[in-house]
Scaffold this active site. Structure first.
Site, mmCIF file in Angstrom:
data_model
loop_
_atom_site.group_PDB
_atom_site.id
_atom_site.type_symbol
_atom_site.label_atom_id
_atom_site.label_comp_id
_atom_site.label_asym_id
_atom_site.label_seq_id
_atom_site.Cartn_x
_atom_site.Cartn_y
_atom_site.Cartn_z
ATOM 1 N N SER A 176 -3.353 -3.805 -1.758
ATOM 2 C CA SER A 176 -4.370 -4.098 -0.748
ATOM 3 C C SER A 176 -3.820 -3.842 0.642
ATOM 4 O O SER A 176 -2.603 -3.903 0.868
ATOM 5 C CB SER A 176 -4.802 -5.566 -0.864
ATOM 6 O OG SER A 176 -5.578 -5.979 0.243
ATOM 7 N N TYR A 189 -3.131 -14.665 -1.759
ATOM 8 C CA TYR A 189 -3.567 -13.341 -2.225
ATOM 9 C C TYR A 189 -2.749 -12.240 -1.567
ATOM 10 O O TYR A 189 -2.244 -11.330 -2.240
ATOM 11 C CB TYR A 189 -5.054 -13.172 -1.918
ATOM 12 C CG TYR A 189 -5.607 -11.787 -2.182
ATOM 13 C CD1 TYR A 189 -6.026 -11.413 -3.457
ATOM 14 C CD2 TYR A 189 -5.741 -10.856 -1.149
ATOM 15 C CE1 TYR A 189 -6.550 -10.151 -3.693
ATOM 16 C CE2 TYR A 189 -6.267 -9.601 -1.375
ATOM 17 C CZ TYR A 189 -6.669 -9.248 -2.649
ATOM 18 O OH TYR A 189 -7.190 -7.990 -2.876
#
Length: 284
Positions: A176, A189
């Site tokens: 990400s 995350y």
């Protein structure tokens, strides 16, 4: 034109979230004709029921792949993905399970080998995220759950797949943009996605002598079920508008990056990450 649909404020109360409940629906269908770039290749995709996973599964089927499509528990989404894959002429099966449990990966890989006889491409895409304003609000349960799905799950899958991967195989990890610049509401995350980035770099060197390539894709804000399942309504409504391109991306704008890394077009690329992120400049 892809990406022109703006998110509408909405909230879903469970993860991984349902694609069928989203409005507007994400764009997941491939935009161009296939050219057999994955003809007869056998591919495992985790989190393949919706979002980037769904778009990737359908695109790979159009390119000739045989697919094992893992999902957690969103059976309706998974069945829709399977239907589209089969309409593309793809041979596939769907497989439910918690990717954080090593038995899931063992069974998934086992069924793939039993069904197709080999394994050529592994796409680790399954993930979860939970927004918190303060690190003090991240419970031990949330921290453990996020790491089990996002990073432990990747290790479980790769360990189970490793004995079946031969020269020319490709491993793709979906990390990400948050691995590079963080995300204040997604501290745990972002940490797992940073760990995946390091895994890409370490594993690519480990497997290079066997001609097994390991690469990653680091999407920016993409309109998937995780978004309404993670953020409050007002955040969803403005999601992605702060990118240079001024909008969130669509799953079918990310899937071609995975196709490139899966096929022989990228035969001289390993240990690298592609960045479909709306124009944000990040390092590495």
């Amino acid at each position: 034109m892809a990406g022109t649909k703006a998110p509408v404020g909405q909230v879903q109360d469970r993860q991984p979230g349902s694609e069928e409940e989203m409005h507007p629906q994400p764009d997941y269908m491939p935009r161009f004709a296939g050219s057999d770039r994955l003809k007869d290749k056998v591919v495992i995709i985790t989190g393949g029921d919706s979002g980037i996973g769904r778009a990737t599964a359908i695109l790979f089927a159009r390119e000739g792949a045989k697919l094992a499509i893992h999902y957690k528990d969103e059976s309706e989404d998974a069945e829709i993905t399977l239907k589209h894959v089969e309409e593309e002429g793809g041979e596939a099966f769907i497989f439910a399970g918690d990717i954080g449990d090593p038995k899931t990966s063992e069974a998934l890989v086992g069924k793939t080998i039993e069904r197709f006889g080999k394994l050529d491409v592994v796409v680790n895409n399954a993930a979860e995220q939970h927004a918190q304003d303060d690190i003090a609000d991240i419970s031990e349960e949330q921290l453990t759950r996020t790491f089990k799905t996002n990073i432990f799950g990747a290790f479980h899958l790769l360990k189970a797949a490793r004995p079946h991967l031969k020269s020319g195989a490709s491993i793709i990890l979906v990390t990400s943009v948050t691995a590079y610049r963080g995300q204040p509401l997604l501290i745990d995350y972002s940490s797992t996605k940073g760990a995946l980035l390091s895994l890409i770099r370490a594993l690519s060197g480990n497997l290079a002598s066997e001609n097994i390539r390991v690469n990653g894709v680091a999407p920016g804000p993409i309109w998937t079920p995780l978004i309404p399942a993670s953020f409050p309504e007002e955040k969803v409504e403005t999601f992605g508008k702060d990118t240079p391109l001024g909008r969130p991306g669509q799953p079918n704008e990310v899937a071609p990056s995975l196709l490139f890394l899966a096929c022989e077009d990228s035969s001289y690329i390993s240990g690298q990450v592609l960045h479909p992120n709306g124009g944000e400049l990040v390092g590495g």
